[in-house]
Every structure is written in C-alpha cells, then in structure tokens.
Design a protein around this motif. Structure first.
Motif, PDB file in Angstrom:
ATOM      1  N   VAL A   1       1.055  -1.144   0.003  1.00 11.09           N
ATOM      2  CA  VAL A   1      -0.097   0.074   0.060  1.00 11.09           C
ATOM      3  C   VAL A   1       0.972   1.308   0.035  1.00 11.09           C
ATOM      4  O   VAL A   1       2.003   1.066   0.552  1.00 11.09           O
ATOM      5  N   LEU A   2       0.428   2.377  -0.621  1.00  5.65           N
ATOM      6  CA  LEU A   2       1.152   3.492  -0.643  1.00  5.65           C
ATOM      7  C   LEU A   2       0.084   4.652  -0.577  1.00  5.65           C
ATOM      8  O   LEU A   2      -1.029   4.337  -1.010  1.00  5.65           O
ATOM      9  N   VAL A   3       0.426   5.579  -0.120  1.00  5.95           N
ATOM     10  CA  VAL A   3      -0.359   7.069  -0.316  1.00  5.95           C
ATOM     11  C   VAL A   3      -0.292   7.497  -1.534  1.00  5.95           C
ATOM     12  O   VAL A   3       0.919   7.681  -2.211  1.00  5.95           O
ATOM     13  N   THR A   4      -1.646   7.720  -2.419  1.00  6.15           N
ATOM     14  CA  THR A   4      -1.626   7.702  -3.777  1.00  6.15           C
ATOM     15  C   THR A   4      -0.802   8.869  -4.105  1.00  6.15           C
ATOM     16  O   THR A   4      -0.085   9.246  -5.221  1.00  6.15           O
ATOM     17  N   GLU A   5      -1.275  10.206  -3.480  1.00  3.92           N
ATOM     18  CA  GLU A   5      -0.658  11.437  -3.743  1.00  3.92           C
ATOM     19  C   GLU A   5       1.010  11.187  -3.638  1.00  3.92           C
ATOM     20  O   GLU A   5       1.612  12.215  -4.520  1.00  3.92           O
ATOM     21  N   ASP A   6       1.489  10.464  -2.800  1.00  4.40           N
ATOM     22  CA  ASP A   6       3.000  10.454  -2.429  1.00  4.40           C
ATOM     23  C   ASP A   6       3.676   9.721  -3.843  1.00  4.40           C
ATOM     24  O   ASP A   6       4.538  10.175  -4.287  1.00  4.40           O
ATOM     25  N   MET A   7       2.857   8.748  -4.267  1.00  5.62           N
ATOM     26  CA  MET A   7       3.358   8.068  -5.570  1.00  5.62           C
ATOM     27  C   MET A   7       3.152   8.711  -6.795  1.00  5.62           C
ATOM     28  O   MET A   7       3.886   8.488  -7.585  1.00  5.62           O
ATOM     29  N   LEU A   8       2.418   9.533  -6.752  1.00  2.00           N
ATOM     30  CA  LEU A   8       2.103  10.372  -7.919  1.00  2.00           C
ATOM     31  C   LEU A   8       3.078  11.764  -8.067  1.00  2.00           C
ATOM     32  O   LEU A   8       2.917  12.505  -8.951  1.00  2.00           O
ATOM     33  N   GLY A   9       3.600  11.777  -6.793  1.00  2.13           N
ATOM     34  CA  GLY A   9       4.559  13.113  -6.950  1.00  2.13           C
ATOM     35  C   GLY A   9       3.747  14.464  -6.646  1.00  2.13           C
ATOM     36  O   GLY A   9       4.180  15.407  -7.359  1.00  2.13           O
ATOM     37  N   MET A  10       2.726  14.334  -6.004  1.00  3.42           N
ATOM     38  CA  MET A  10       1.991  15.494  -5.421  1.00  3.42           C
ATOM     39  C   MET A  10       2.728  16.356  -4.497  1.00  3.42           C
ATOM     40  O   MET A  10       2.461  17.405  -4.230  1.00  3.42           O
ATOM     41  N   PHE A  11       3.727  15.730  -3.718  1.00  3.25           N
ATOM     42  CA  PHE A  11       4.422  16.578  -2.630  1.00  3.25           C
ATOM     43  C   PHE A  11       5.972  16.612  -2.900  1.00  3.25           C
ATOM     44  O   PHE A  11       6.450  15.591  -3.421  1.00  3.25           O
ATOM     45  N   ASP A  12       6.428  17.682  -2.276  1.00  3.66           N
ATOM     46  CA  ASP A  12       8.069  17.744  -2.618  1.00  3.66           C
ATOM     47  C   ASP A  12       8.755  16.659  -1.778  1.00  3.66           C
ATOM     48  O   ASP A  12       9.753  16.078  -2.304  1.00  3.66           O
ATOM     49  N   ARG A  13       8.374  16.441  -0.604  1.00  2.05           N
ATOM     50  CA  ARG A  13       9.007  15.597   0.193  1.00  2.05           C
ATOM     51  C   ARG A  13       8.320  14.331   0.597  1.00  2.05           C
ATOM     52  O   ARG A  13       6.874  14.247   0.913  1.00  2.05           O
TER      53      ARG A  13
END
Length: 286
Positions: free
Chosen positions: A232-244
C-alpha cells in the motif's frame, strides 16, 4: 448480483443508473495469502476512486487524509465525520475494490464497545466492507470483539502514525531485538484475534518477512518488504504531488509538476486575454 451508482464523468454528476458490480470480498482477500500480491492504494474522493479502482484490490480511505487533504500536522486530529464523508465518496466511486476505512485516533481505543459503535457508524454511513485500526496485542481483544460481530478488521503494526507523539516521530521501527520481537508478537496477536489482514509499516525488512511468515492472514507492506503479501502507498505520494515523501515511496509520476505547469499556462492566458477563445464561449445564433 448487487448494484451501485455509476458516475457521469462528462458532467461530474452522479447518475443513478444501476450498474452490475461484484466487489472483491473479505474471503477473497484472505485467500491471497502467499498468492498473487494484493494491491492497495489510498483514495479520498470519488474521482480518485474511479481512476484507481480498476487496478486495485483494496482502496484504503486512510486517516492520512488529515495531512493530504486537510493540511493537518498529523493524523491525530482526524474525526469520524471526516472518515465517513470521504469513505462514502470512495465507495460511490468504485465497484471492484474492497473499501477499507481507518478508525481515527480516539474513536476506538477506550473499549471494544467504543470501537464497535464507531465501526458500525462508519460502515453504515459509507458502505465500506472493513475498517482498519492501529495497535498490536493491546488491541487484540477489540479485533476479536469486532470480528465476532461481523465487522472485518485490518490491523496495523510497526510504525503506527496515530502514536507519533509517543514514538517521537516517524522513524523506522524494529532496530532493536526487543522492538523487533514485539512487532512480530503484535502481528500474531492481531492475526489470532481474527484480523483479515495486517498492515506492516516502516520496519526493517527482516521483521516484515518474519511477520509475513508468522501469521495466517495477508500482510500489506508499506516501507516493509516486497515479500509481504501486498503493498500500500499513499496515492498522492507515489504520484509526486508533494515535494517531500518518505524514503520507502517510489514516485511513479510527477503529476504535481504537471498541475503547476497547467495552472501557470492558464494564468498566463487569462492575463493576456488569450483565454477564453471563441471555442470556449457562446456566440449569438445567426
């Protein structure tokens, strides 16, 4: 056969036309132990659920929405009302995946009965098939209580974000032999209490492997090991929505950059009056 509501993408409005569906069931998820890995991603909205659903086995309405959607410093302030609203949206936007909703901090720890009341409310108001809670052996009684009353439960051991204040941060867990032993024991206790799966987060890889081998239900890794029964991953993390993002996240896209560029282009065209063009306006009929 059951039905659900479809969603009209062209108008962004719910279209109450029954469509045939068959979601993955709890027994089907449990049967994946040691078989094809389970795919889980987080979802908080109808549209994201629609996009992810064909590719996932489970959609997690995580309390990570506190940080991802609401900009909160941790998951601790998340409320049951938030989880119900977003859980219902994800159920409406999906037809295939088993939808799981996190029990937020403070809504289940006091007693098994408190956990049951919160879980029953969430399942009634969202239509989700399961709930997830954090904690190991201390929550085994609660997991057993819920399971005996028809509420499927996913456990969560290792790094437990709701305990960030007690843990002192989000660092990897299990570097000491004592902590490693406790994580394995916690997973066993939750498994024996009837959990349908156990999330193993932020632990050194040998512990994740040991947990996967030690319990009968599937393990879902996040910052754990490819040998877990799923990921499982946080979708926004794996899509590159956040800098860190955490070290264990692989960025499969840089959609944040694309959104920023699209917004910049839009702003430039508005300021230069090159948008809207006749193609985007209504002209008098001749």
């Amino acid at each position: 056969m059951s039905t659900t509501f479809t969603f009209d993408n062209s108008t962004s409005r719910a279209n109450p036309t029954p469509a045939p569906m068959r979601r993955l069931t709890v027994p089907a998820i449990r049967e994946r132990k040691g078989a094809e890995p389970l795919v889980m991603l987080t979802a908080y909205t109808v549209r994201m659920a629609q996009l992810l659903d064909p590719h996932c086995d489970m959609l997690l309405v995580g309390d990570s929405l506190g940080q991802v959607i609401y900009g909160l410093p941790s998951t601790v302030p998340v409320t049951v009302e938030m989880m119900c609203a977003h859980g219902a949206a994800v159920v409406r936007g999906s037809y295939h995946s088993l939808v799981v909703v996190d029990l937020p901090f403070g809504s289940y720890e006091a007693s098994p009965m408190q956990a049951f009341e919160t879980s029953a409310r969430i399942m009634k108001e969202t239509g989700a098939a399961a709930v997830k809670l954090e904690g190991g052996a201390v929550m085994a009684e609660t997991v057993a209580f819920l399971s005996a009353r028809g509420i499927p439960v996913i456990g969560h051991v290792g790094l437990t974000p709701q305990a960030v204040n007690a843990l002192g941060g989000y660092g990897v867990r299990g570097r000491s032999s004592a902590e490693a032993d406790k994580i394995v024991a916690d997973a066993k206790a939750i498994d024996q209490a009837g959990a349908i799966a156990v999330v193993v987060e932020g632990v050194v890889e040998p512990i994740a492997i040991a947990v996967t081998k030690a319990i009968a239900c599937p393990t879902i890794g996040i910052g754990a090991s490819a040998q877990c029964d799923g990921q499982v991953l946080v979708t926004e993390d794996m899509l590159g929505m956040f800098d860190r993002v955490p070290r264990f996240v692989k960025r499969y896209h840089e959609i944040g950059d694309e959104i920023a560029q699209a917004a910049a282009t839009y702003a430039s065209e508005v300021r230069s009056r090159s948008f809207p063009t006749p193609d985007q306006t209504y002209q008098p009929k001749i």
